[in-house]
Design a protein around this motif. Structure first.
Motif, mmCIF file in Angstrom:
data_model
loop_
_atom_site.group_PDB
_atom_site.id
_atom_site.type_symbol
_atom_site.label_atom_id
_atom_site.label_comp_id
_atom_site.label_asym_id
_atom_site.label_seq_id
_atom_site.Cartn_x
_atom_site.Cartn_y
_atom_site.Cartn_z
ATOM 1 N N GLN A 1 0.828 -1.203 0.000
ATOM 2 C CA GLN A 1 0.000 0.000 0.000
ATOM 3 C C GLN A 1 0.867 1.259 0.000
ATOM 4 O O GLN A 1 1.943 1.292 0.610
ATOM 5 C CB GLN A 1 -0.935 0.034 1.214
ATOM 6 N N LYS A 2 0.391 2.293 -0.651
ATOM 7 C CA LYS A 2 1.170 3.531 -0.759
ATOM 8 C C LYS A 2 0.722 4.577 0.245
ATOM 9 O O LYS A 2 1.523 5.428 0.661
ATOM 10 C CB LYS A 2 1.062 4.095 -2.180
ATOM 11 N N PHE A 3 -0.553 4.546 0.631
ATOM 12 C CA PHE A 3 -1.089 5.566 1.532
ATOM 13 C C PHE A 3 -1.700 4.905 2.765
ATOM 14 O O PHE A 3 -2.206 3.782 2.696
ATOM 15 C CB PHE A 3 -2.147 6.410 0.813
ATOM 16 N N PRO A 4 -1.654 5.594 3.919
ATOM 17 C CA PRO A 4 -2.240 5.050 5.152
ATOM 18 C C PRO A 4 -3.710 4.702 4.956
ATOM 19 O O PRO A 4 -4.426 5.328 4.156
ATOM 20 C CB PRO A 4 -2.067 6.199 6.154
ATOM 21 N N LEU A 5 -4.181 3.708 5.704
ATOM 22 C CA LEU A 5 -5.564 3.263 5.611
ATOM 23 C C LEU A 5 -6.414 3.960 6.658
ATOM 24 O O LEU A 5 -5.974 4.161 7.797
ATOM 25 C CB LEU A 5 -5.648 1.743 5.834
ATOM 26 N N ASN A 6 -7.625 4.331 6.279
ATOM 27 C CA ASN A 6 -8.557 4.879 7.262
ATOM 28 C C ASN A 6 -9.184 3.749 8.066
ATOM 29 O O ASN A 6 -8.872 2.568 7.853
ATOM 30 C CB ASN A 6 -9.615 5.766 6.588
ATOM 31 N N ASP A 7 -10.086 4.088 8.983
ATOM 32 C CA ASP A 7 -10.653 3.083 9.883
ATOM 33 C C ASP A 7 -11.303 1.929 9.122
ATOM 34 O O ASP A 7 -11.040 0.754 9.400
ATOM 35 C CB ASP A 7 -11.697 3.726 10.801
#
Length: 228
Positions: free
Chosen positions: A73-79
């Motif tokens: 993954q390239k970007f942080p995951l939301n909840d």
């Protein structure tokens, strides 16, 4: 967030009664201290503030994603994305304790949560007996053998969930500790994906020096392990 195949149900052959008898699993880390592996679902039942625990687990994954050299993954995951990705099947946590959990264990999540991992199908339907796993050791507890604790627990737990084998799709060859671990436990290298990940190089150094982030393409090794 689901797989390329959508949501996949785990095998019907799972033996939850045997799994409940097995868990929690006590192990010894490199410092000869007892640690224990629990299902995250069982921990959530004892946790008075479920959102606080999930938020912390989410932060562990997002730190790995931001480091840019182990997860794709390239970007942080939301909840919602975190729950769909990491908690959608069976997930487990390594605690800095024996099997019995003290009431104050969760007053310091950073100190007491050593690592987390999930087990879920790698493929749907007729191939759902092959699982995949994702592992994270807390950055505060590296070099203590927690990766080995999780790997050995994975080998014990996965067959009880109905899986006949495991396949890891993307173990980047630059992740030397992970590659060494799976090789040492007898996982077979069944393939290589050339230039599989555009990974960040030496992020800690670039942050210290304010240099531009450098990226490089890295091959990924595919590992396979039969539980039968």
């Amino acid at each position: 967030m689901s797989s390329a195949y959508g949501k996949i149900d785990r095998p019907k052959e799972c033996n939850l009664s045997k799994l409940e008898s097995l868990l929690p699993i006590e192990s010894i880390n490199k410092s000869n201290k007892i640690v224990s592996v629990h299902s995250i679902s069982s921990i959530l039942q004892k946790f008075t503030d479920e959102s606080k625990l999930i938020s912390y687990l989410q932060s562990l994954l997002n730190k790995e994603i931001e480091a840019g050299n182990t997860y794709p993954q390239k970007f942080p995951l939301n909840d919602t994305e975190f729950k769909n990705y990491f908690l959608s099947a069976d997930a487990f946590v390594v605690l800095n304790s024996e099997k019995a959990i003290s009431n104050d264990l969760f007053n310091n999540l950073e100190e007491n949560i050593l690592g987390i991992f999930y087990i879920k199908p790698n493929f749907p339907g007729r191939c759902s007996h092959i699982c995949n796993g994702g592992f994270i050791t807390s950055s505060l507890h590296r070099n203590q053998g927690i990766g080995t604790v999780m790997a050995l627990a994975f080998i014990e737990i996965a067959p009880l969930l109905g899986y006949k084998a495991s396949m890891f799709n993307l173990v980047f060859e630059s992740n030397i500790a992970s590659v060494r671990l799976w090789r040492s436990l007898g996982f077979k290298e069944i393939g290589r994906v050339p230039n599989a990940g555009l990974l960040i190089k030496n992020k800690e150094i670039t942050e210290e020096t304010n240099a531009d982030i450098e990226e490089e393409y890295v091959d990924a090794i595919m590992f396979y392990y039969s539980f039968t």
